[in-house]
Structures are given as C-alpha cells and as structure tokens.
Design an enzyme around this catalytic site. Sequence first.
Site, PDB file in Angstrom:
ATOM      1  N   THR A  93      27.342  55.883  37.066  1.00 35.94           N
ATOM      2  CA  THR A  93      27.718  56.958  36.146  1.00 35.94           C
ATOM      3  C   THR A  93      26.867  56.992  34.883  1.00 35.94           C
ATOM      4  OG1 THR A  93      29.971  56.763  36.936  1.00 35.94           O
ATOM      5  CG2 THR A  93      29.694  57.862  34.836  1.00 35.94           C
ATOM      6  N   ASP A 108      24.951  54.946  43.926  1.00 38.74           N
ATOM      7  CA  ASP A 108      26.316  54.706  43.465  1.00 38.74           C
ATOM      8  C   ASP A 108      26.609  53.267  43.869  1.00 38.74           C
ATOM      9  OD1 ASP A 108      29.150  56.495  43.029  1.00 38.74           O
ATOM     10  OD2 ASP A 108      29.340  54.501  43.926  1.00 38.74           O
ATOM     11  N   SER A 109      27.254  52.517  43.014  1.00 38.19           N
ATOM     12  CA  SER A 109      27.366  51.088  43.301  1.00 38.19           C
ATOM     13  C   SER A 109      28.251  50.783  44.500  1.00 38.19           C
ATOM     14  CB  SER A 109      27.831  50.316  42.067  1.00 38.19           C
ATOM     15  OG  SER A 109      29.203  50.442  41.875  1.00 38.19           O
ATOM     16  N   SER A 110      28.934  51.770  45.041  1.00 45.24           N
ATOM     17  CA  SER A 110      29.681  51.543  46.293  1.00 45.24           C
ATOM     18  C   SER A 110      28.710  51.267  47.437  1.00 45.24           C
ATOM     19  CB  SER A 110      30.511  52.776  46.656  1.00 45.24           C
ATOM     20  OG  SER A 110      31.310  53.128  45.575  1.00 45.24           O
ATOM     21  N   ASP A 157      31.818  50.063  39.617  1.00 50.95           N
ATOM     22  CA  ASP A 157      32.697  49.711  40.744  1.00 50.95           C
ATOM     23  C   ASP A 157      32.394  48.349  41.365  1.00 50.95           C
ATOM     24  OD1 ASP A 157      34.041  52.047  40.372  1.00 50.95           O
ATOM     25  OD2 ASP A 157      33.139  53.114  42.062  1.00 50.95           O
ATOM     26  N   GLN A 164      45.245  35.207  45.161  1.00 57.01           N
ATOM     27  CA  GLN A 164      45.349  36.650  44.931  1.00 57.01           C
ATOM     28  C   GLN A 164      45.643  36.949  43.462  1.00 57.01           C
ATOM     29  OE1 GLN A 164      48.260  38.435  47.557  1.00 57.01           O
ATOM     30  NE2 GLN A 164      47.337  37.519  49.370  1.00 57.01           N
ATOM     31  N   CYS A 165      46.097  35.926  42.723  1.00 57.25           N
ATOM     32  CA  CYS A 165      46.428  36.141  41.309  1.00 57.25           C
ATOM     33  C   CYS A 165      45.151  36.329  40.505  1.00 57.25           C
ATOM     34  CB  CYS A 165      47.152  34.924  40.729  1.00 57.25           C
ATOM     35  SG  CYS A 165      48.788  34.728  41.353  1.00 57.25           S
TER      36      CYS A 165
HETATM   37  N1  ASP Z   1      31.204  55.148  41.311  1.00 56.91           N
HETATM   38  C1  ASP Z   1      30.435  54.721  40.180  1.00 56.91           C
HETATM   39  C2  ASP Z   1      29.634  53.511  40.596  1.00 56.91           C
HETATM   40  O1  ASP Z   1      30.165  52.434  40.643  1.00 56.91           O
HETATM   41  C3  ASP Z   1      31.308  54.431  39.026  1.00 56.91           C
HETATM   42  C4  ASP Z   1      30.557  53.929  37.823  1.00 56.91           C
HETATM   43  O2  ASP Z   1      29.381  54.108  37.680  1.00 56.91           O
HETATM   44  O3  ASP Z   1      31.182  53.338  36.962  1.00 56.91           O
HETATM   45  O4  ASP Z   1      28.466  53.637  40.869  1.00 56.91           O
END
Ligand code: ASP
Length: 345
Positions: free
Chosen positions: A15, A59-61, A92, A278-279
């Site tokens: 972003t 996009d970091s996904s 992300d 998981q905590c």
């Molecule tokens: N979906 C975006 C990403 O992780 C969100 C961000 O940039 O914060 O690339």
Amino acid sequence: MESKTSILIIYTGGTIGMVRDAKTGALKPFKFENLFKIIPSLEMLNYDIESYCFDPPVDSSNMNPGFWAELAGVIEKNYESYDGFVVLHGSDTMAYTASALSFMLQNLNKPVILTGSQLPLGMVRTDGRENLITSIEIAAAKEDETPLVPEVCIYFENQLFRGNRTHKINADDFEAFRSPNYPVLADAGVYIKYNRNAIHNPNFKKLKVYKNLDQGIAILKLFPGITEITVKSILNIKGLKAVILESYGAGNAPTSDWFIRLLKNAIKKGLIIINVSQCESGSVMMGKYETSVRLKEVGVLGVFDITTEAAIAKLMYLLGNFSDKEKINKLIATSIVGEITTSAG
Ligand code: ASP
C-alpha cells in the site's frame, strides 16, 4: 570532507507505494523516481538516498521464499555501499519477511528497517510519510560511526520492533504491529528514544547470507474437535519435514491416545514437530501441565515464546542449510538471532 550517510530504499510493493490514478480513482503503484516529489521533506534529511524498485512490485500476500532470496540478494549486493537499508513492504506479511531476513542475513551489522503503511503515500492522511521518514532516520542513526540498530526491524506508527518478534495485530488501525514477547527497540516521539539494552550489539563480522530455504513444512493448529483424519492427513503430507504444532496456552494439547500415537509415529519416521503457542504472549513450557508431558515424551520440541512467523522462517532456514538432524533439533530451541527468550523454561 566527510561523506553523507547513505540509505538504500528498497520498494517491494504494498500500500505505501501507491497513488490514486487521477482518471480512474484506483490505487496504483507510483514511479519511485517521483519519491522526492511526493515527499519533498526527504531532501531536508541531508542523506544520500537512493532507491531500488522490484519490478513488478507485489502485494505482500504474494511474498514467498524465492522473493526473500532476491531481496536478501539486493541487500547483499549493496551492503558495502550503503549505511542502512529501508525496505518498503506490504504490512500483511511484513512480519514473515522480517523474520525470514533475520535468519538469512547473519552477522548483520547495519540496519535493515522494514516499513509500510495502512494508507498509501499518495493520500492526504497517509501514515506512510512518517513511517518512511522515521525509518530512514533510524537506518541512518549512528554513534561513533557505528549503527545504532544493526538488525532487521519493523518500524510502524512510532515504534521500532525486532522483526522476528513482531506480529500484525490490526487490519485497520495505524498501530498495526506489536511484539508481545520482546521490548520495543525504540519509541519515536519528539525524540527517537532507543532502548539500547534490547538492541543487538554489532559483532563486526562479515555478513553471511543464507538464501536456501526449505518449504517442506506445515502448521497444525489445534482446535477442540480436531479429528484424527485431519491430524493424520497433515502429518502424512508427502515431502513434509517439519510441523509447527500450534498448541494451547503454555504448550498444551489433547491427551487422547490416537493423537499422541500419530505424533509419536510421525517423529519416529523422521518428522520434526515443534510446539508453538496459539497465545500472543507468554511461552511454551513443556511439562508444566499434564497435557504437555506426553508431547515431551514422544519428542515434540518446545520453542518457548517464538511467534509462528519466526518459527516458519527458522524451520525453513534450518532445513535449508543443515542436514544433521541432531544439530537442527538443538538449534530449534536455541536463540540464533534473538527470536526466542530461552530463559523462560
Ligand atoms: N495488502 C497489502 C499488502 O500487504 C496491505 C499493505 O500494504 O499494508 O501488500
């Protein structure tokens, strides 16, 4: 004449590097050459700032170990030419990338500061401007010619965190990260206050870059009602070398015979199973409750207060670079780059 402090900004995507298209109104990556036009105050910092842009930005996904190797390679190639590095990255998976880089860039004696934003730089209310400017200041900060923060960090919304201790906690707020099990490395207010005791000391050794990461891992997250077939299917994935067992609380799991038997057989066949809580806060303490005694008996390894993000990076690094199982097992519960607090038990 003394040379100016030099900083390399590496834009991977996310972003922060977006502006609104004047015609369509949609968010699109901006040309990085225009960075000084978008943030004119960067000129006032009086550093030599250059940039490297991944093409295309992602996009970091879509982040993955191949991309991490490229990113580590860019830092390696430019390591001697710059005083510090600022990596712009989507929030992300930023904690995963920071964790991976911390294992990949060993003997790091210069700052590598990851940052991003919740609102693009091209928007009036962006949090990106402050995140970027302060990250550059931190990457440039030195005392007696020695960098103040020679480690992989995440800077977000006035706080600097150790990268491999960090976790994204909020999808909307500017305050998107936290490091529940490790103190904040710096707070940025009117002054940037460094928490010197919590920051790595430089070791002045030569940077060693590990790009080989093994993806033969899986996460087995426990939940009440998980079935035998689910556990069995995960443990029998072809090519699997290690499993992160995301357990309850201080490392607790069901005591059912079928569950323990499946783990025992998988470990006997050579699978590494590590126990991560998981905590968000606190540490795995195998044997504290009856419900983890059996895990310990069958050879599940407790990894104290590690985050799942760092556990993934650590296993990929260990499996990708060591073949001796004994050594891997020993290193799992040892702090390599400050990713765990071992004194917890
Ligand atoms: N979906 C975006 C990403 O992780 C969100 C961000 O940039 O914060 O690339």
